[in-house]
Scaffold this active site. Structure first.
Site, PDB file in Angstrom:
ATOM      1  N   ARG A  55      67.958 102.808  27.006  1.00 40.32           N
ATOM      2  CA  ARG A  55      68.588 104.120  26.882  1.00 40.32           C
ATOM      3  C   ARG A  55      67.673 105.162  27.503  1.00 40.32           C
ATOM      4  O   ARG A  55      66.573 104.839  27.942  1.00 40.32           O
ATOM      5  CB  ARG A  55      68.761 104.450  25.399  1.00 40.32           C
ATOM      6  CG  ARG A  55      67.423 104.300  24.665  1.00 40.32           C
ATOM      7  CD  ARG A  55      67.472 104.731  23.237  1.00 40.32           C
ATOM      8  NE  ARG A  55      66.374 104.189  22.475  1.00 40.32           N
ATOM      9  CZ  ARG A  55      65.144 104.677  22.434  1.00 40.32           C
ATOM     10  NH1 ARG A  55      64.843 105.738  23.161  1.00 40.32           N
ATOM     11  NH2 ARG A  55      64.206 104.117  21.704  1.00 40.32           N
TER      12      ARG A  55
ATOM     13  N   HIS B 139      52.433 104.631  14.473  1.00 49.78           N
ATOM     14  CA  HIS B 139      53.137 103.942  15.549  1.00 49.78           C
ATOM     15  C   HIS B 139      54.283 104.767  16.121  1.00 49.78           C
ATOM     16  O   HIS B 139      55.209 104.228  16.711  1.00 49.78           O
ATOM     17  CB  HIS B 139      53.647 102.567  15.101  1.00 49.78           C
ATOM     18  CG  HIS B 139      52.570 101.705  14.538  1.00 49.78           C
ATOM     19  ND1 HIS B 139      51.449 101.361  15.253  1.00 49.78           N
ATOM     20  CD2 HIS B 139      52.421 101.148  13.316  1.00 49.78           C
ATOM     21  CE1 HIS B 139      50.666 100.607  14.498  1.00 49.78           C
ATOM     22  NE2 HIS B 139      51.216 100.473  13.309  1.00 49.78           N
TER      23      HIS B 139
ATOM     24  N   GLU C 123      52.196  89.229  16.669  1.00 52.20           N
ATOM     25  CA  GLU C 123      51.415  89.487  17.877  1.00 52.20           C
ATOM     26  C   GLU C 123      49.956  89.645  17.505  1.00 52.20           C
ATOM     27  O   GLU C 123      49.628  90.093  16.410  1.00 52.20           O
ATOM     28  CB  GLU C 123      51.876  90.793  18.551  1.00 52.20           C
ATOM     29  CG  GLU C 123      53.175  90.650  19.302  1.00 52.20           C
ATOM     30  CD  GLU C 123      53.647  91.952  19.938  1.00 52.20           C
ATOM     31  OE1 GLU C 123      52.930  92.981  19.845  1.00 52.20           O
ATOM     32  OE2 GLU C 123      54.734  91.932  20.521  1.00 52.20           O
TER      33      GLU C 123
HETATM   34  P1  ADP Z   1      59.056 100.223  18.061  1.00 54.67           P
HETATM   35  O1  ADP Z   1      60.295  99.455  18.319  1.00 54.67           O
HETATM   36  O2  ADP Z   1      58.940 100.668  16.671  1.00 54.67           O
HETATM   37  O3  ADP Z   1      58.851 101.276  19.099  1.00 54.67           O
HETATM   38  P2  ADP Z   1      56.946  98.751  19.448  1.00 54.67           P
HETATM   39  O4  ADP Z   1      56.908  97.276  19.568  1.00 54.67           O
HETATM   40  O5  ADP Z   1      57.332  99.497  20.671  1.00 54.67           O
HETATM   41  O6  ADP Z   1      57.864  99.141  18.233  1.00 54.67           O
HETATM   42  O7  ADP Z   1      55.508  99.251  18.967  1.00 54.67           O
HETATM   43  C1  ADP Z   1      55.290 100.575  18.541  1.00 54.67           C
HETATM   44  C2  ADP Z   1      53.801 100.906  18.611  1.00 54.67           C
HETATM   45  O8  ADP Z   1      53.028 100.012  17.821  1.00 54.67           O
HETATM   46  C3  ADP Z   1      53.179 100.806  19.996  1.00 54.67           C
HETATM   47  O9  ADP Z   1      53.384 101.973  20.759  1.00 54.67           O
HETATM   48  C4  ADP Z   1      51.722 100.584  19.665  1.00 54.67           C
HETATM   49  O10 ADP Z   1      51.090 101.786  19.286  1.00 54.67           O
HETATM   50  C5  ADP Z   1      51.782  99.727  18.435  1.00 54.67           C
HETATM   51  N1  ADP Z   1      51.696  98.290  18.773  1.00 54.67           N
HETATM   52  C6  ADP Z   1      52.728  97.486  19.076  1.00 54.67           C
HETATM   53  N2  ADP Z   1      52.311  96.232  19.339  1.00 54.67           N
HETATM   54  C7  ADP Z   1      50.968  96.236  19.194  1.00 54.67           C
HETATM   55  C8  ADP Z   1      49.944  95.237  19.305  1.00 54.67           C
HETATM   56  N3  ADP Z   1      50.239  93.977  19.610  1.00 54.67           N
HETATM   57  N4  ADP Z   1      48.663  95.611  19.082  1.00 54.67           N
HETATM   58  C9  ADP Z   1      48.353  96.886  18.750  1.00 54.67           C
HETATM   59  N5  ADP Z   1      49.265  97.855  18.612  1.00 54.67           N
HETATM   60  C10 ADP Z   1      50.568  97.555  18.830  1.00 54.67           C
END
Ligand code: ADP
Ligand code: ADP
Ligand code: MG
Length: 696
Positions: free
Chosen positions: A291, A235, A200
């Protein structure tokens, strides 16, 4: 009608689900591992079935055992909580096949959302906006590299099967891509048994805003507004709030409708969360968690609804209790996750017994506007109306290395954000824990920090404000030292009973000289850095008692409260205050005005090496499992080279070479369990030919 539910989880979420079942008159069955035999969640349920040893893979993750526990107890439905089996499509299917109700979405919806990449393809079809990126099936490194180059750096690599902030790598430049890909794939394979990745665009200063959705088996689906979970470290969420500051009604509706469309696209049923990342005025789908979410209480607080009750009703085939138009958003709620961890040491999880636990006046699992019984008219009722604690532990319980290190969730509600902030500040000030490191002081600074207080939110907040959030050791006020002295004197008095000991009354002993007693305290700053020695001297002359701290002598007296052995009123000079202190082993923990001060009262320096677990140590910083070994016997390594990786409490810790040297022997292999402080490898410094000094 569901009349008995087996809760296939532990800790606070198991207790939370049990609370709603109890309120609805539904019987509950707990399952527990060896580590949890005496735990709060077992006590919270009507029946409990032992399902195996402490490691989750041998207990809470064993679907078969859980199904037989349900059969043995006659439970009709299984609530999976979050984590463990909650997003396991095979388990949901196995429940269905066994004629049991899985309180969650159909297995098909779980699998549809289980792969972030596949979910994104499906969302694109449903018209839900996506972050620019690549989520195709072709995983050849050359293609991935060219996709990343086309997207433009920085990019974010994500494990398609990932979760919990794991398996993510930010790549700043094309030249770093190949190495980052290899390491992301390695972590993805180790953690999820699947090394597929997606790419991404890495958004700068984004916000994480997620939508709570609910669907029933009658084609109805609604959104219960949003939660802003932008305040994260690595994150992972630290603070969550609802509503999202500054979100307009129009945007709320737009995101809510997109989330409902996402849920409908996979035939969703039950509670789910659609996570969006928001940047530059646009929002993009990230993933759907199929969930109940950890942070669901903030939604309960602003809607006045019990989401677990909704889950049970939907699982029973009922219609959603409210339509979209009937849903109302009231006030503001904030949740803080109280963790057993050490923020000053990179948020390293901490284990141990909660030898002392005091929490703010609160109601467990109350939902603003729903739960009665808060208006008792007691002094605490104002606080009770706005403060909720969801916790799976009690004083005396142990935070073990086997599971998530969350101690509790602290949730506050106010009529607006400022009121909620004020409630959070005072609640955190009244949260006192002894026995392990916690993030409470860090949360206090975070909540009080300018960017959070003014809602200048984005996912980089903690890192950007590192200096404010991780200040050096705070000065210890003389009053805190006086309280520590009072606590020690009080302990001696109680131990001595009514007998007058020389300690207590030496007034007449040395006829001419006043009585003096030194308290050679070592002040232990947060994060276990070097202790500071600061002696206090108690001086008694006739009936006058003074305490000399840092060269200043001030009149001193104290009184302990008969009703509460840990509460004192201390007077030092012109100041009088009430405070609490708790003595655990050789440490006096003083809780004063929301801060904790720790005093060790023997010579700490002599023991400094016992507690050393600095980076580069060749001992395990915590109990855990070895997940990777990079070092081999006879290998020559540079200073800082990764040698061994340990996983504990959902985190990986890399042990690196403290100096350049030679690996003499590796003492553990992949899959081995190690105890805290265990020597992991033998290492020699060729210069001195002496075994690495840190290995003990
Ligand atoms: P997980 O399954 O570990 O929760 P996520 O895809 O929900 O993974 O992403 C977790 C976190 O990572 C998000 O809350 C955000 O802070 C950061 N994040 C995810 N995608 C992006 C992105 N494209 N750009 C910047 N930060 C991102
Ligand atoms: P059918 O299998 O007759 O089409 P459904 O449409 O109700 O039945 O369910 C489709 C699939 O969804 C099932 O095979 C099962 O995977 C899953 N499923 C549906 N409801 C539940 C439930 N309450 N618990 C577990 N799994 C369920
Ligand atoms: Mg997520």
């Amino acid at each position: 009608m569901i009349n008995k539910v087996l809760i296939a989880n532990r800790g606070e979420i198991a207790c939370r689900v049990a609370a709603t079942c109890r309120r609805l008159g539904i019987a509950t069955v707990a399952v527990y591992s060896d580590a949890d035999a005496g735990s709060k969640h077992v006590a919270a349920c009507d029946e409990a079935i032992h399902i195996g040893p402490a490691p989750a893979a041998e207990s809470y993750l064993l679907g078969e055992k859980i199904l037989s526990a349900a059969r043995a107890t006659g439970a009709r439905a299984i609530h999976p909580g979050y984590g463990f089996l909650s997003e396991n499509a095979a388990f949901a299917q196995a429940c269905f096949d066994a004629g049991l109700i899985f309180i969650g979405p159909p297995a098909s919806a779980i699998s549809a959302m289980g792969s972030k990449a596949a979910a994104k393809s499906m969302m694109a079809e449903a018209g839900v906006p996506l972050v620019p990126g690549y989520h195709g099936d072709d995983q050849s490194p050359a293609l991935l590299q060219s996709e990343a180059d086309a997207i433009g750096y920085p990019v974010l690599l994500k494990a398609s099967a990932g979760g919990g902030g794991k398996g993510m790598r930010v790549v700043e430049r094309s030249a770093d891509f190949a190495a980052a890909l290899a390491s992301c794939q390695r972590e993805a394979r180790a953690s999820f048994g699947d090394d597929r990745v997606l790419i991404e665009k890495y958004l700068i200063r984004p916000r994480h805003i997620e939508i709570q959705v609910f669907a029933d088996t009658h084609e109805q689906a609604v959104y219960l507004f949003e939660r802003d979970c932008s305040v994260q470290r690595r994150h992972q969420k630290v603070l969550e709030e609802a509503p999202a500051p500054g979100l307009s009604d129009a945007r709320r509706r737009e995101m809510g409708e997109a989330a409902v469309a996402a849920a409908r696209a996979v035939g969703y049923v039950g509670a789910g969360t659609v996570e969006f990342i928001v940047a530059d005025g646009a929002f993009y789908f990230m993933e759907m968690n199929t969930r109940l979410q950890v942070e669901h209480p903030v939604t309960e607080m602003i809607t006045g609804l019990d989401l677990v009750e909704w889950q049970l009703r939907v699982a029973d085939g009922e219609r959603l209790p409210l339509s979209q138009n009937a849903l109302r958003l009231n006030g503001h709620a904030i949740e803080a996750r109280i963790y057993a961890e050490n923020p000053a040491r990179g948020f390293l999880p901490s284990t141990g017994r909660l030898s002392y636990l005091r929490t703010p006046a609160a109601v467990e699992f109350s939902i603003a506007g729903v739960t009665s019984g808060n208006d008792s008219g007691s002094v605490d009722s104002i606080a009770s109306r706005t403060t909720r604690i969801d916790s799976g532990v009690r004083e005396g319980d142990v935070i073990s290395p086997f599971y998530d290190p969350m101690i509790a969730k602290l949730i506050v509600h106010g009529h607006d954000r400022d009121a909620a902030l004020a409630a959070m500040r005072s609640a955190l000030n009244a949260f006192e824990v002894v026995g392990l490191s916690t993030n409470i002081a860090f949360l206090q600074r975070l909540v009080a920090s300018e960017p959070f207080a003014t809602a200048d939110l984005d996912t980089g907040l903690i890192e950007r404000h590192h200096a404010t959030l991780f200040p050096g050791a705070p000065a210890t006020p003389a009053l805190a030292v006086a309280i520590a002295v009072a606590a020690l004197l009080n302990q001696e008095t109680s131990a001595a009973g009514s007998i007058t000991t020389p300690w207590l009354d030496l007034g007449g002993w040395r006829l001419n000289a006043p009585y003096q007693r030194e308290f050679p305290f070592s002040i232990m700053p947060e994060g276990n850095s070097e202790p500071l020695t600061s002696p206090a001297t108690l001086i008694r002359k006739g009936s006058l008692q003074t305490l000399q701290i840092q060269g200043h002598a001030l009149p001193f007296s104290y009184r302990s409260e008969s009703a509460d052995a840990q509460a004192f009123t201390v007077s030092l000079g012109d100041t009088q205050t009430r405070a609490r202190a708790f003595i655990a082993e050789e440490i006096v923990h003083v809780f004063l005005h929301g801060n904790e001060y720790r005093f060790e009262w023997r010579d700490l320096l002599a023991h400094a090496s016992d507690t050393e677990h600095s980076e580069g140590s060749l001992t395990a910083p915590m109990p855990g499992k070895v997940v990777a070994v990079f070092a081999h016997k006879g290998q020559q390594v540079e200073k800082g080279a990764p040698l061994i990786v340990i996983e504990a409490m959902k985190m990986e810790h890399t042990i690196v070479a403290p100096i350049a040297g030679v690996v003499e022997e590796v003492l553990f292999g992949v899959g081995d369990q190690v105890t805290d402080g265990a020597q992991l490898l033998r290492f020699v410094d060729p210069e001195t030919s002496v075994e690495g000094k840190r290995a003990h």
